[in-house]
Design a protein around this motif. Structure first.
Motif, PDB file in Angstrom:
ATOM      1  N   GLU A 151       0.904  -1.320  -0.096  1.00 54.74           N
ATOM      2  CA  GLU A 151      -0.135  -0.100   0.129  1.00 54.74           C
ATOM      3  C   GLU A 151       0.939   1.391   0.026  1.00 54.74           C
ATOM      4  N   ILE A 152       1.784   1.234   0.760  1.00 55.83           N
ATOM      5  CA  ILE A 152       2.663   2.421   1.009  1.00 55.83           C
ATOM      6  C   ILE A 152       3.487   2.580  -0.718  1.00 55.83           C
ATOM      7  N   PRO A 185      -3.143  -3.553  -4.124  1.00 54.39           N
ATOM      8  CA  PRO A 185      -2.790  -2.719  -2.863  1.00 54.39           C
ATOM      9  C   PRO A 185      -3.965  -1.849  -2.620  1.00 54.39           C
ATOM     10  N   GLN A 186      -4.404  -1.840  -1.361  1.00 56.52           N
ATOM     11  CA  GLN A 186      -5.723  -1.331  -0.991  1.00 56.52           C
ATOM     12  C   GLN A 186      -5.707  -0.014  -0.244  1.00 56.52           C
ATOM     13  N   ALA A 187      -5.868   1.170  -0.747  1.00 53.71           N
ATOM     14  CA  ALA A 187      -5.857   2.615  -0.375  1.00 53.71           C
ATOM     15  C   ALA A 187      -6.703   3.353  -1.357  1.00 53.71           C
ATOM     16  N   SER A 188      -7.637   3.938  -0.844  1.00 49.98           N
ATOM     17  CA  SER A 188      -8.594   4.815  -1.719  1.00 49.98           C
ATOM     18  C   SER A 188      -8.278   6.284  -1.044  1.00 49.98           C
ATOM     19  N   MET A 189      -8.839   6.990  -1.961  1.00 55.59           N
ATOM     20  CA  MET A 189      -8.670   8.639  -1.779  1.00 55.59           C
ATOM     21  C   MET A 189     -10.058   9.239  -2.297  1.00 55.59           C
ATOM     22  N   GLU A 190     -10.692  10.122  -1.698  1.00 54.08           N
ATOM     23  CA  GLU A 190     -12.012  10.726  -2.101  1.00 54.08           C
ATOM     24  C   GLU A 190     -11.586  11.807  -3.132  1.00 54.08           C
ATOM     25  N   ILE A 191     -12.236  11.516  -4.351  1.00 50.47           N
ATOM     26  CA  ILE A 191     -11.866  12.487  -5.389  1.00 50.47           C
ATOM     27  C   ILE A 191     -13.273  13.106  -5.834  1.00 50.47           C
ATOM     28  N   GLU A 192     -13.494  14.247  -6.063  1.00 46.15           N
ATOM     29  CA  GLU A 192     -14.969  14.893  -6.255  1.00 46.15           C
ATOM     30  C   GLU A 192     -16.073  14.056  -5.583  1.00 46.15           C
ATOM     31  N   GLY A 193     -16.047  13.766  -4.503  1.00 49.55           N
ATOM     32  CA  GLY A 193     -16.879  13.182  -3.866  1.00 49.55           C
ATOM     33  C   GLY A 193     -17.150  11.587  -3.897  1.00 49.55           C
ATOM     34  N   VAL A 194     -16.198  10.833  -4.633  1.00 49.87           N
ATOM     35  CA  VAL A 194     -16.193   9.607  -5.090  1.00 49.87           C
ATOM     36  C   VAL A 194     -14.872   9.018  -4.485  1.00 49.87           C
ATOM     37  N   PRO A 231     -13.314  -0.940 -11.593  1.00 47.16           N
ATOM     38  CA  PRO A 231     -12.925   0.146 -10.386  1.00 47.16           C
ATOM     39  C   PRO A 231     -11.513   0.235 -10.299  1.00 47.16           C
ATOM     40  N   TRP A 232     -10.908  -0.855 -10.094  1.00 49.91           N
ATOM     41  CA  TRP A 232      -9.464  -0.674 -10.415  1.00 49.91           C
ATOM     42  C   TRP A 232      -8.345  -0.728 -11.510  1.00 49.91           C
TER      43      TRP A 232
END
Length: 294
Positions: free
Chosen positions: A61-62, A152-161, A177-178
């Motif tokens: 992930e890192i 690797p599992q790490a999400s980020m909020e972009i434009e509310g998604v 999705p990936w």
């Protein structure tokens, strides 16, 4: 006397890097063709057994976030940590099922699917599908597709998604999705065109990687006398050695071509599979992010 280990390795590396025939390699090293055959097979099998998991694996992930950050700084598209594509490796196809190995350019091959990062390090491979297989079909048989939980599992909020870490692919791949691919069609909007350009700038790294791979290991660019059943092991070995060279920033052979292999690569046509709803939402969020004033 048995052939010393360092000479066995030298014979195998020479064979992989020159694509010389068994006879030529035997004369060069003063051994028999049978000895060359045994050295190539033994060294390649040992490299794959001992070093495959060490040198070819998806980032954690890192590390994936660090790669994605470098891609974002270079191209403005967030959360992309890798790119995926396929490359055809020439083989002498068996008589049984020969037509399955004939690709769109009319020569026989197997397909190497690879995921690479921004520094041309190969992160995942799937090799061995016959040359007639579409990239999407090869992808569907790979562990990369079958086991998305290992990504690797790490999400980020972009434009509310919530946008997960992504792999960039060409239009031959499905939209997931990936796994991001660009928009297709002739009447694209300015936003869609910009997204395609940014995604392609990341995806082109996989083409550069294949260029470096085949420049160093010319057995992958020409028809060789290696048996077709063993070629996947040879390809995997070359991918491992490629990563070792890239990590040490080893220069390419001066006379080797950077990109184009001797045989012209076939190109798969894009696929318009039913779109994954979450993937469509994620792609639209990325498009909105590119056009939002920063």
């Amino acid at each position: 006397m048995p052939v010393p280990a360092d000479k066995r390795v030298a014979i195998a590396v020479y064979k992989l890097s020159t694509c010389a025939e068994y006879r030529v390699v035997a004369e060069t090293f003063g051994v028999s063709k049978t000895t060359v055959h045994r050295c190539v097979y033994g060294v390649c099998e040992a490299i794959c057994q001992k070093l495959l998991r060490k040198y070819i694996h998806l980032p954690n992930e890192i590390e994936a976030q660090q790669i994605a950050q470098r891609n974002f700084e270079a191209h403005g598209l967030p959360q992309c940590y890798g790119s995926i594509d396929g490359s055809h490796i020439p083989i002498r196809a068996p008589r049984d099922g020969y037509r399955d190995y004939v690709n769109r350019k009319g020569w026989t091959s197997i397909v190497l699917q690879a995921v690479v990062d921004d520094r041309l390090i190969i992160r995942d491979i799937c090799v061995g599908s016959p040359g007639s297989a579409h990239d999407a079909a090869v992808f569907a048989t790979s562990n990369l597709f079958r086991h998305p939980e290992k990504h690797p599992q790490a999400s980020m909020e972009i434009e509310g998604v919530q946008v997960p870490l992504l792999i960039a692919g060409d239009p031959a791949y499905p939209l997931l999705p990936w796994l991001m691919k660009g928009y297709s069609g002739n009447n694209l909007t300015e936003e869609h065109t910009l997204f395609n350009e940014r995604l392609s700038a990341i995806r082109v790294r996989v083409e550069h990687t294949f260029g470096h791979l085949k420049a160093r290991w010319r057995i992958l660019g020409k028809m060789s006398d290696i048996h077709h059943d063993f070629m996947p092991t040879v390809v995997a070995t070359c991918c491992i050695l490629h990563n070792m060279c890239e990590e040490r920033r080893q220069q390419l052979p001066p006379t080797a071509p950077l990109l184009a292999p001797p045989l012209q690569q076939p190109q798969d046509q894009h696929r318009d599979d039913p779109a994954d709803g979450a993937a469509v939402e994620i792609r639209q969020a990325l498009v909105n992010h590119l056009f939002r004033p920063h």
